[in-house]
Design a protein around this motif. Structure first.
Motif, PDB file in Angstrom:
ATOM      1  N   LEU A   1      38.008  50.810  24.818  1.00  0.00           N
ATOM      2  CA  LEU A   1      37.309  49.947  25.394  1.00  0.00           C
ATOM      3  C   LEU A   1      37.979  49.583  26.673  1.00  0.00           C
ATOM      4  CD1 LEU A   1      35.099  47.199  25.313  1.00  0.00           C
ATOM      5  CD2 LEU A   1      37.240  46.184  24.313  1.00  0.00           C
ATOM      6  N   LEU A   2      39.308  49.298  26.690  1.00  0.00           N
ATOM      7  CA  LEU A   2      40.187  48.933  27.664  1.00  0.00           C
ATOM      8  C   LEU A   2      39.961  50.009  28.962  1.00  0.00           C
ATOM      9  CD1 LEU A   2      43.358  47.653  26.117  1.00  0.00           C
ATOM     10  CD2 LEU A   2      41.260  46.345  26.796  1.00  0.00           C
ATOM     11  N   GLN A   3      40.008  51.107  28.509  1.00  0.00           N
ATOM     12  CA  GLN A   3      39.923  52.035  29.434  1.00  0.00           C
ATOM     13  C   GLN A   3      38.706  52.296  30.422  1.00  0.00           C
ATOM     14  OE1 GLN A   3      42.446  53.745  30.667  1.00  0.00           O
ATOM     15  NE2 GLN A   3      43.687  52.853  28.734  1.00  0.00           N
ATOM     16  N   VAL A   4      37.311  52.137  29.487  1.00  0.00           N
ATOM     17  CA  VAL A   4      36.121  52.004  29.983  1.00  0.00           C
ATOM     18  C   VAL A   4      35.772  50.818  30.871  1.00  0.00           C
ATOM     19  CG1 VAL A   4      33.675  51.816  29.535  1.00  0.00           C
ATOM     20  CG2 VAL A   4      35.022  53.375  28.017  1.00  0.00           C
ATOM     21  N   THR A   5      36.373  49.580  30.451  1.00  0.00           N
ATOM     22  CA  THR A   5      36.226  48.431  31.261  1.00  0.00           C
ATOM     23  C   THR A   5      36.985  48.672  32.449  1.00  0.00           C
ATOM     24  OG1 THR A   5      37.929  47.316  30.012  1.00  0.00           O
ATOM     25  CG2 THR A   5      35.635  46.925  29.357  1.00  0.00           C
ATOM     26  N   ALA A   6      38.194  49.352  32.412  1.00  0.00           N
ATOM     27  CA  ALA A   6      38.929  49.417  33.765  1.00  0.00           C
ATOM     28  C   ALA A   6      38.268  50.258  34.776  1.00  0.00           C
ATOM     29  CB  ALA A   6      40.329  49.957  33.395  1.00  0.00           C
ATOM     30  N   ALA A   7      37.777  51.407  34.308  1.00  0.00           N
ATOM     31  CA  ALA A   7      37.118  52.658  35.002  1.00  0.00           C
ATOM     32  C   ALA A   7      35.710  51.847  35.925  1.00  0.00           C
ATOM     33  CB  ALA A   7      36.503  53.772  33.931  1.00  0.00           C
ATOM     34  N   ILE A   8      35.111  51.149  34.986  1.00  0.00           N
ATOM     35  CA  ILE A   8      33.749  50.601  35.542  1.00  0.00           C
ATOM     36  C   ILE A   8      34.098  49.610  36.439  1.00  0.00           C
ATOM     37  CG2 ILE A   8      31.707  49.002  35.015  1.00  0.00           C
ATOM     38  CD1 ILE A   8      31.464  50.378  32.232  1.00  0.00           C
ATOM     39  N   LEU A   9      35.053  48.617  36.300  1.00  0.00           N
ATOM     40  CA  LEU A   9      35.315  47.593  37.254  1.00  0.00           C
ATOM     41  C   LEU A   9      36.270  48.230  38.303  1.00  0.00           C
ATOM     42  CD1 LEU A   9      36.892  45.089  34.697  1.00  0.00           C
ATOM     43  CD2 LEU A   9      34.617  44.837  36.097  1.00  0.00           C
ATOM     44  N   ASN A  10      36.789  49.234  38.192  1.00  0.00           N
ATOM     45  CA  ASN A  10      37.605  50.067  39.360  1.00  0.00           C
ATOM     46  C   ASN A  10      36.461  50.529  40.300  1.00  0.00           C
ATOM     47  OD1 ASN A  10      40.687  49.825  39.832  1.00  0.00           O
ATOM     48  ND2 ASN A  10      40.459  50.434  37.622  1.00  0.00           N
ATOM     49  N   PHE A  11      35.321  50.997  39.747  1.00  0.00           N
ATOM     50  CA  PHE A  11      34.687  51.918  40.629  1.00  0.00           C
ATOM     51  C   PHE A  11      33.572  50.979  41.112  1.00  0.00           C
ATOM     52  CE2 PHE A  11      35.563  55.968  38.298  1.00  0.00           C
ATOM     53  CZ  PHE A  11      35.785  56.891  39.570  1.00  0.00           C
ATOM     54  N   LEU A  12      33.501  49.689  40.977  1.00  0.00           N
ATOM     55  CA  LEU A  12      32.632  49.005  41.535  1.00  0.00           C
ATOM     56  C   LEU A  12      32.905  48.873  43.097  1.00  0.00           C
ATOM     57  CD1 LEU A  12      32.559  45.485  39.297  1.00  0.00           C
ATOM     58  CD2 LEU A  12      30.750  47.389  39.358  1.00  0.00           C
ATOM     59  N   PRO A  13      31.884  48.907  43.809  1.00  0.00           N
ATOM     60  CA  PRO A  13      31.916  49.071  45.525  1.00  0.00           C
ATOM     61  C   PRO A  13      32.355  47.565  46.101  1.00  0.00           C
ATOM     62  CG  PRO A  13      29.735  49.099  44.926  1.00  0.00           C
ATOM     63  CD  PRO A  13      30.323  49.194  43.373  1.00  0.00           C
ATOM     64  N   VAL A  14      33.234  47.027  45.473  1.00  0.00           N
ATOM     65  CA  VAL A  14      33.930  45.696  45.892  1.00  0.00           C
ATOM     66  C   VAL A  14      34.973  45.771  46.711  1.00  0.00           C
ATOM     67  CG1 VAL A  14      34.506  43.489  45.133  1.00  0.00           C
ATOM     68  CG2 VAL A  14      32.730  44.505  44.118  1.00  0.00           C
ATOM     69  N   PRO A  15      34.986  45.040  47.895  1.00  0.00           N
ATOM     70  CA  PRO A  15      36.506  45.345  48.746  1.00  0.00           C
ATOM     71  C   PRO A  15      37.440  44.808  47.853  1.00  0.00           C
ATOM     72  CG  PRO A  15      34.793  44.072  50.122  1.00  0.00           C
ATOM     73  CD  PRO A  15      33.964  44.392  48.541  1.00  0.00           C
ATOM     74  N   GLY A  16      38.594  45.606  47.997  1.00  0.00           N
ATOM     75  CA  GLY A  16      39.717  45.350  47.155  1.00  0.00           C
ATOM     76  C   GLY A  16      39.951  46.031  45.893  1.00  0.00           C
ATOM     77  N   LEU A  17      38.901  46.794  45.548  1.00  0.00           N
ATOM     78  CA  LEU A  17      38.782  47.654  44.415  1.00  0.00           C
ATOM     79  C   LEU A  17      38.590  49.193  44.832  1.00  0.00           C
ATOM     80  CD1 LEU A  17      36.592  45.710  42.087  1.00  0.00           C
ATOM     81  CD2 LEU A  17      39.036  45.651  42.133  1.00  0.00           C
ATOM     82  N   ASP A  18      39.088  49.937  43.777  1.00  0.00           N
ATOM     83  CA  ASP A  18      38.978  51.512  44.107  1.00  0.00           C
ATOM     84  C   ASP A  18      37.503  51.875  44.648  1.00  0.00           C
ATOM     85  OD1 ASP A  18      41.885  51.941  43.729  1.00  0.00           O
ATOM     86  OD2 ASP A  18      41.502  52.304  41.809  1.00  0.00           O
ATOM     87  N   GLY A  19      36.516  51.413  44.057  1.00  0.00           N
ATOM     88  CA  GLY A  19      35.163  51.853  44.352  1.00  0.00           C
ATOM     89  C   GLY A  19      34.894  51.717  45.735  1.00  0.00           C
ATOM     90  N   TYR A  20      35.212  50.672  46.152  1.00  0.00           N
ATOM     91  CA  TYR A  20      35.152  50.286  47.843  1.00  0.00           C
ATOM     92  C   TYR A  20      35.958  51.335  48.583  1.00  0.00           C
ATOM     93  CZ  TYR A  20      35.133  48.043  52.355  1.00  0.00           C
ATOM     94  OH  TYR A  20      34.872  47.808  53.785  1.00  0.00           O
ATOM     95  N   GLY A  21      37.093  51.669  47.982  1.00  0.00           N
ATOM     96  CA  GLY A  21      38.020  52.710  48.751  1.00  0.00           C
ATOM     97  C   GLY A  21      37.449  53.864  48.923  1.00  0.00           C
ATOM     98  N   VAL A  22      36.506  54.254  47.762  1.00  0.00           N
ATOM     99  CA  VAL A  22      35.824  55.757  47.964  1.00  0.00           C
ATOM    100  C   VAL A  22      34.933  55.505  49.099  1.00  0.00           C
ATOM    101  CG1 VAL A  22      34.476  57.193  46.626  1.00  0.00           C
ATOM    102  CG2 VAL A  22      36.244  55.864  45.418  1.00  0.00           C
ATOM    103  N   ILE A  23      34.043  54.434  49.421  1.00  0.00           N
ATOM    104  CA  ILE A  23      33.053  54.755  50.237  1.00  0.00           C
ATOM    105  C   ILE A  23      33.633  54.236  51.560  1.00  0.00           C
ATOM    106  CG2 ILE A  23      31.411  54.152  48.453  1.00  0.00           C
ATOM    107  CD1 ILE A  23      31.159  51.218  49.435  1.00  0.00           C
ATOM    108  N   GLU A  24      34.731  53.410  51.746  1.00  0.00           N
ATOM    109  CA  GLU A  24      35.260  52.765  53.125  1.00  0.00           C
ATOM    110  C   GLU A  24      35.292  53.706  53.999  1.00  0.00           C
ATOM    111  OE1 GLU A  24      38.582  49.748  54.545  1.00  0.00           O
ATOM    112  OE2 GLU A  24      39.013  51.252  53.080  1.00  0.00           O
ATOM    113  N   PRO A  25      35.813  54.896  53.805  1.00  0.00           N
ATOM    114  CA  PRO A  25      35.958  55.737  54.938  1.00  0.00           C
ATOM    115  C   PRO A  25      34.613  56.437  55.545  1.00  0.00           C
ATOM    116  CG  PRO A  25      37.210  56.534  53.135  1.00  0.00           C
ATOM    117  CD  PRO A  25      36.380  55.600  52.462  1.00  0.00           C
ATOM    118  N   TRP A  26      33.609  56.096  54.696  1.00  0.00           N
ATOM    119  CA  TRP A  26      32.213  56.482  55.344  1.00  0.00           C
ATOM    120  C   TRP A  26      31.300  55.291  55.886  1.00  0.00           C
ATOM    121  CZ3 TRP A  26      31.950  61.767  54.803  1.00  0.00           C
ATOM    122  CH2 TRP A  26      32.779  62.315  53.808  1.00  0.00           C
TER     123      TRP A  26
END
Length: 266
Positions: free
Chosen positions: A169-194
């Motif tokens: 559960l902790l891993q799934v919540t961490a993955a979902i939250l991290n992949f959110l395209p919100v500034p400061g999270l990894d998800g935003y880091g994925v799309i930021e270069p584009w």
């Protein structure tokens, strides 16, 4: 090769990380065998240690990908040793995630390795560096849930089964939250270069507050309910039902008392 620029000492696994692994192994054994007089204490120590291991691997994935992407300063910073004390913000990467697990059973995204982005060329490399961390959480979740989706949990002690489910559960919540395209999270880091340069300049001031915004929203009951509904759907797809992770959380927070439905002793 890029790794040739790092010294052997820069890649040597830290005794601190080895110690955390040892705690994970010993408490995992205690959880499996029922050796501990207090099953909840064994589950608490096992899940906490394993969660810290996953946080170290998350940050290591960022660092290792950055090294191969061109940031040869990574080795000198100590990020390749898996030592959590080397992180830029140990509080954000280790202490706060553990506190949030204790408080609410949510895998708090970390993120405290300083990457010199100016050394890295190519938008795909920048995106991959950001994605590497949460992908590690995804892999960790798959490993934790393997006994469930392989239908191999028969004979697994209940305490250990519940602990694995809660760790997943902790891993799934961490993955979902991290992949959110919100500034400061990894998800935003994925799309930021584009993104267009102007958009990035406008968003940049809000990056330090992105994580705070996400967790403020999670305190809203309706948002929290939707979030955990999504998490539950993912866990069910991996073979874990509500009772498994709920009882894991109950055992983990043993100081609050454990629901009779989650008893692991005969």
């Amino acid at each position: 090769m890029t790794t040739a620029t790092t010294r052997p000492a820069d890649r040597r696994i830290s005794p601190v990380f080895v110690g955390i692994l040892a705690v994970t192994a010993v408490t995992g054994w205690a959880t499996w065998t029922g050796f501990a007089a207090q099953p909840g204490l064994a589950v608490f120590l096992f899940v906490t240690a394993a969660w810290v291991v996953s946080l170290c691997l998350h940050e290591y994935a960022h660092a290792r990908t950055a090294l191969h992407g061109g940031d040869i300063s990574i080795g000198a910073k100590g990020y390749l040793t898996l030592n959590p004390l080397k992180y830029t913000h140990a509080l954000l990467s280790i202490v706060l995630p553990v506190v949030f697990v204790i408080m609410g059973g949510i895998g708090l995204p970390g993120g405290a390795v300083f990457i010199e982005r100016g050394r890295i060329r190519g938008r795909w490399r920048h995106s991959l560096i950001s994605a590497a961390g949460p992908l590690t959480n995804v892999l960790f979740a798959i490993v934790c849930t393997a006994p469930f989706w392989l239908h191999a949990v028969d004979g697994v002690p209940l305490g250990f089964r519940y602990a694995l489910a809660f760790l997943a559960l902790l891993q799934v919540t961490a993955a979902i939250l991290n992949f959110l395209p919100v500034p400061g999270l990894d998800g935003y880091g994925v799309i930021e270069p584009w993104l267009p340069y102007g958009v990035k300049r406008q968003v940049e001031p809000f990056a330090p507050f992105g994580l705070l915004l996400v967790f403020a929203l999670l305190w809203v009951p309706s948002v929290n309910a939707v979030f955990f509904d999504v998490v539950d759907v993912v866990l069910r797809g991996l073979g874990i039902d509500l009772r498994d992770w709920y009882c894991g959380q109950e055992l983990y927070r043993f100081w609050l008392g454990t629901n009779e439905l989650c008893a692991v002793s005969p």
